[in-house]
Design a protein around this motif. Structure first.
Motif, PDB file in Angstrom:
ATOM      1  N   LYS A   2       0.843  -1.192   0.000  1.00  0.00           N
ATOM      2  CA  LYS A   2       0.000   0.000   0.000  1.00  0.00           C
ATOM      3  C   LYS A   2       0.882   1.246   0.000  1.00  0.00           C
ATOM      4  O   LYS A   2       2.049   1.192  -0.332  1.00  0.00           O
ATOM      5  N   SER A  20     -13.049   6.386  -5.586  1.00  0.00           N
ATOM      6  CA  SER A  20     -12.330   6.924  -4.428  1.00  0.00           C
ATOM      7  C   SER A  20     -12.614   6.124  -3.170  1.00  0.00           C
ATOM      8  O   SER A  20     -11.686   5.749  -2.441  1.00  0.00           O
ATOM      9  N   ILE A  21     -13.878   5.853  -2.902  1.00  0.00           N
ATOM     10  CA  ILE A  21     -14.246   5.109  -1.698  1.00  0.00           C
ATOM     11  C   ILE A  21     -13.615   3.721  -1.702  1.00  0.00           C
ATOM     12  O   ILE A  21     -12.988   3.297  -0.725  1.00  0.00           O
ATOM     13  N   VAL A  22     -13.775   3.003  -2.805  1.00  0.00           N
ATOM     14  CA  VAL A  22     -13.254   1.633  -2.887  1.00  0.00           C
ATOM     15  C   VAL A  22     -11.728   1.620  -2.740  1.00  0.00           C
ATOM     16  O   VAL A  22     -11.172   0.843  -1.957  1.00  0.00           O
ATOM     17  N   GLU A  24      -9.644   4.027  -1.568  1.00  0.00           N
ATOM     18  CA  GLU A  24      -9.184   4.512  -0.263  1.00  0.00           C
ATOM     19  C   GLU A  24      -9.377   3.440   0.803  1.00  0.00           C
ATOM     20  O   GLU A  24      -8.528   3.279   1.682  1.00  0.00           O
ATOM     21  N   ASP A  25     -10.480   2.687   0.727  1.00  0.00           N
ATOM     22  CA  ASP A  25     -10.708   1.585   1.670  1.00  0.00           C
ATOM     23  C   ASP A  25      -9.638   0.508   1.548  1.00  0.00           C
ATOM     24  O   ASP A  25      -9.352  -0.200   2.515  1.00  0.00           O
ATOM     25  N   LEU A  26      -9.047   0.394   0.364  1.00  0.00           N
ATOM     26  CA  LEU A  26      -7.978  -0.574   0.149  1.00  0.00           C
ATOM     27  C   LEU A  26      -6.618  -0.021   0.589  1.00  0.00           C
ATOM     28  O   LEU A  26      -5.605  -0.715   0.506  1.00  0.00           O
ATOM     29  N   GLY A  27      -6.597   1.241   1.012  1.00  0.00           N
ATOM     30  CA  GLY A  27      -5.370   1.823   1.538  1.00  0.00           C
ATOM     31  C   GLY A  27      -4.606   2.711   0.584  1.00  0.00           C
ATOM     32  O   GLY A  27      -3.500   3.152   0.894  1.00  0.00           O
ATOM     33  N   TYR A  28      -5.163   3.012  -0.576  1.00  0.00           N
ATOM     34  CA  TYR A  28      -4.470   3.850  -1.550  1.00  0.00           C
ATOM     35  C   TYR A  28      -4.790   5.324  -1.321  1.00  0.00           C
ATOM     36  O   TYR A  28      -5.874   5.672  -0.867  1.00  0.00           O
ATOM     37  N   GLU A 112     -10.691  -3.779  -8.206  1.00  0.00           N
ATOM     38  CA  GLU A 112      -9.706  -4.159  -7.189  1.00  0.00           C
ATOM     39  C   GLU A 112      -8.659  -5.121  -7.765  1.00  0.00           C
ATOM     40  O   GLU A 112      -7.460  -4.971  -7.526  1.00  0.00           O
TER      41      GLU A 112
END
Length: 121
Positions: A2, A20-22, A24-28, A112
């Motif tokens: 990440k 953005s939501i997806v 950012e939730d993955l840590g990017y 993803e």
């Protein structure tokens, strides 16, 4: 893996919000642009590890913007995923020299998977 930065070029606020939501939730870390006419300036400013490029982004469009990036010595190694509802998105991605493509409407699992695959290389 990440701590990577993704720059999203898309003029649709709903798509931008979902990406953005997806991601950012993955840590990017996410940066955004709703136009492509200043693609070189934006990429220079944000120094992304990956770019998601909408095909129909205003001003010059995703294919031309990606070709500009891939023709630039300092930016050509940055992976670009072309995003489009066009039924010929795969051919457009090849024409643009993009590193991958995502069809709209998109599957979040596919998004993803594509991003993770790029960062595994």
């Amino acid at each position: 893996m990440k701590n990577k930065t993704i720059l999203i070029f898309d003029d649709d606020p709903h798509v931008m919000e979902i990406f953005s939501i997806v991601l950012e939730d993955l840590g990017y870390t996410i940066n955004r642009s709703t136009t492509s006419h200043d693609v070189l300036e934006k990429v220079g400013r944000y120094q992304p590890d990956l770019i998601l490029m909408d095909n129909w982004i205003p001003e010059i469009g995703g294919v031309a913007a990606t070709q500009l990036l891939k023709g630039h010595a300092g930016f050509r190694s940055i992976p670009v995923i072309l995003v489009s509802a066009n039924s010929e998105v795969e051919e457009l991605a090849k024409k643009a020299a993009a590193d991958g493509y995502l069809s709209k409407p998109f599957d979040l699992d596919r998004l993803e998977e594509l991003v993770n695959d790029i960062f595994r290389q």
